[in-house]
Enzyme design. Structure first.
Site, PDB file in Angstrom:
ATOM      1  N   HIS A 239     -14.435  -3.384   4.589  1.00  0.00           N
ATOM      2  CA  HIS A 239     -13.256  -4.002   5.206  1.00  0.00           C
ATOM      3  C   HIS A 239     -13.594  -4.657   6.559  1.00  0.00           C
ATOM      4  CE1 HIS A 239      -9.236  -3.865   7.234  1.00  0.00           C
ATOM      5  NE2 HIS A 239      -8.843  -4.236   6.025  1.00  0.00           N
TER       6      HIS A 239
ATOM      7  N   ASP B 285     -14.463   5.417   5.091  1.00  0.00           N
ATOM      8  CA  ASP B 285     -13.094   4.958   5.303  1.00  0.00           C
ATOM      9  C   ASP B 285     -12.285   5.318   4.051  1.00  0.00           C
ATOM     10  OD1 ASP B 285     -10.752   3.474   5.385  1.00  0.00           O
ATOM     11  OD2 ASP B 285     -11.685   1.754   6.367  1.00  0.00           O
TER      12      ASP B 285
ATOM     13  N   LYS C  15      -0.795   3.553   4.496  1.00  0.00           N
ATOM     14  CA  LYS C  15      -0.944   3.265   3.059  1.00  0.00           C
ATOM     15  C   LYS C  15      -0.171   4.338   2.282  1.00  0.00           C
ATOM     16  CE  LYS C  15      -4.425   0.731   4.848  1.00  0.00           C
ATOM     17  NZ  LYS C  15      -4.120  -0.597   5.327  1.00  0.00           N
TER      18      LYS C  15
ATOM     19  N   HIS D  64      -7.594   3.895   1.238  1.00  0.00           N
ATOM     20  CA  HIS D  64      -6.840   3.784  -0.014  1.00  0.00           C
ATOM     21  C   HIS D  64      -7.054   4.990  -0.929  1.00  0.00           C
ATOM     22  CE1 HIS D  64      -5.592  -0.206   1.140  1.00  0.00           C
ATOM     23  NE2 HIS D  64      -6.820  -0.342   1.642  1.00  0.00           N
TER      24      HIS D  64
ATOM     25  N   ASN E  88       0.835  -1.209   0.000  1.00  0.00           N
ATOM     26  CA  ASN E  88       0.000   0.000   0.000  1.00  0.00           C
ATOM     27  C   ASN E  88       0.868   1.256   0.000  1.00  0.00           C
ATOM     28  OD1 ASN E  88      -2.362  -1.580   0.269  1.00  0.00           O
ATOM     29  ND2 ASN E  88      -1.910  -1.818   2.446  1.00  0.00           N
TER      30      ASN E  88
HETATM   31  C1  LIG Z   1     -10.232  -0.081   3.975  1.00  0.00           C
HETATM   32  C2  LIG Z   1      -9.327  -0.301   5.132  1.00  0.00           C
HETATM   33  N1  LIG Z   1      -9.656   0.233   6.308  1.00  0.00           N
HETATM   34  C3  LIG Z   1      -8.870   0.075   7.391  1.00  0.00           C
HETATM   35  C4  LIG Z   1      -7.718  -0.658   7.324  1.00  0.00           C
HETATM   36  C5  LIG Z   1      -6.903  -0.837   8.553  1.00  0.00           C
HETATM   37  O1  LIG Z   1      -5.849   0.071   8.594  1.00  0.00           O
HETATM   38  P1  LIG Z   1      -4.505  -0.302   9.357  1.00  0.00           P
HETATM   39  O2  LIG Z   1      -3.738  -1.204   8.448  1.00  0.00           O
HETATM   40  O3  LIG Z   1      -3.839   1.009   9.608  1.00  0.00           O
HETATM   41  O4  LIG Z   1      -4.895  -0.992  10.619  1.00  0.00           O
HETATM   42  C6  LIG Z   1      -7.332  -1.220   6.116  1.00  0.00           C
HETATM   43  C7  LIG Z   1      -6.078  -2.025   6.047  1.00  0.00           C
HETATM   44  O5  LIG Z   1      -5.832  -2.793   5.196  1.00  0.00           O
HETATM   45  C8  LIG Z   1      -8.156  -1.037   4.988  1.00  0.00           C
HETATM   46  O6  LIG Z   1      -7.838  -1.569   3.803  1.00  0.00           O
END
Ligand SMILES: Cc1ncc(COP(=O)(O)O)c(C=O)c1O
Length: 378
Positions: free
Chosen positions: A120, A192, A226, A195, A34
């Protein structure tokens, strides 16, 4: 021992379904991380973080509400809130923790949450903790969401929860439509931007900036591991909501604050994102280029989309086989299997970053084509 026997049975089940994971450090050309803007390796980001470690030490020694508080966190939160165009922000040690905190803190049993079916795992887990009634709507189907909103009422608050760029499919939610639907129906929208932050929008703040023209989401979650190449996540929104999260968000209250040096790294990463739009333009142009190459070779990919390109394989062992061929050819691509993606949709989640070149992408497309053909013929 009973527990050990049960665990070994479970591991056996995973192995026979082709679902056993391996911990495998990076090896080969990065086509799966990422780190879209390659900021994890940016000299200034590294320098600022190292300097902060020397000045402030390693750990933060306590929760933010105790001795873990630092001016660096407060300053970067103010700066990030301004970047997102919101009143306030709160920094969490991970995106996962931020999603759990947001959803578990604001949802109460008299509420309903409408959740995209491909959200997610951290959003799904947060919704479970939140105890509101959950209604899952078909992926990106705004007409269905509208029908559910017309039909389902509750004595409390209604929420809509979605990602902006979906992590395993790379497609993009119609946030402007979600925002106007939320406004019209009195629902609260939570987005969220994991990405999207750093990649989309003229200033690089995400898809909310790129798409939403009217009143935006109430809250956005912006993970920094990311495109920003660091770690943790900012939750951004109105001051009253952020204050409540700091009071009641259990992953914030009951957890040691992140290392203080991360605030300096984030400040440097934000400098890069704000000062150079070329990096994100380059990532998106590589994405278009690779999408075109794959479509020319008969893969079912759409030409427009994000920096995440799913290559659907289907079977778990087939996806592992294709990933292994690519790894042997020097490309770091990983097989993604259930429960990360729905049953029968194992895939390669290919992602592009600014460190690539068109000739690498051409070579990758050719090797991928051969690998998929070989696995299908086997
Ligand atoms: C859409 C989404 N939200 C939240 C997260 C979680 O973030 P973190 O990796 O900082 O825990 C991810 C991680 O892959 C994600 O893809």
């Amino acid at each position: 021992m009973y527990l050990q026997d049960r665990v070994s049975r479970r591991i056996g089940e995973l192995a026979s379904a082709g679902l056993l994971r391996k911990l495998q450090p990076p090896r080969g050309i990065d086509l799966c991380s990422n780190d879209y803007l390659c900021l994890s390796q940016h000299p200034e980001v590294k320098r600022r973080m190292a300097e902060a470690v020397m000045n402030e030490g390693c750990g933060s020694t306590g929760s933010r509400l105790l001795r873990g508080e630092r001016s660096g966190f407060v300053e970067i939160e103010k700066r990030f809130a301004h970047f997102k165009g919101t009143e306030a922000a709160l920094y969490f040690s991970s995106g996962y923790a931020a999603n759990l905190a947001v959803l578990a803190t604001f949802f109460e049993p008299e509420d309903i949450v409408f959740s995209d079916e491909l959200n997610h795992a951290s959003l799904i887990d947060g919704i479970r903790l939140g105890r509101a009634r959950r209604i899952v709507f078909p992926h990106l189907d705004i007409a269905a969401l509208e029908r559910y909103l017309e039909r389902e009422s509750c004595p409390g608050q209604r929420f809509i929860v979605t990602e902006s760029v979906f992590s395993m499919d790379g497609d993009i939610a119609p946030l402007n439509e979600c925002a106007s639907l939320a406004e019209r129906t009195g629902a609260v929208l939570m987005i969220d931007e994991a990405h999207a932050a750093g990649i989309f929008g003229e200033r690089g703040s995400g898809c909310i900036e790129a798409q939403v023209t009217g009143p935006a989401a109430m809250l956005s979650i912006n993970p920094m591991g990311k495109a920003f190449g660091c770690a943790g996540a900012f939750v951004c929104g109105p001051a009253w909501a952020i204050e409540y999260l700091a009071q009641r968000g259990r992953p914030f209250v009951f957890s040691t604050a992140p290392p203080p040096s991360i605030a300096a790294a984030l400040d440097a990463a934000l400098d890069v994102v704000e000062q150079s739009s070329e990096r994100r333009e380059r990532v998106l142009s590589f994405a278009r280029f690779l999408r075109t190459l794959l479509a020319e070779r008969g893969f079912d990919v759409v030409l427009e989309g994000s920096q995440i390109i799913p290559v659907l394989i289907g079977g778990n062992s087939e996806a592992i086989g294709v990933a292994a061929s690519l790894q042997n050819a020097g490309f770091d691509v990983r097989a993604i299997r259930p429960p990360t993606v729905p049953e029968g949709t194992a895939r390669l989640r290919v992602s592009v970053n600014v460190g690539l070149t068109e000739s690498i992408l051409r070579r990758f497309a050719d090797v991928l084509y051969t690998a998929v053909r070989n696995v299908a013929a086997a």
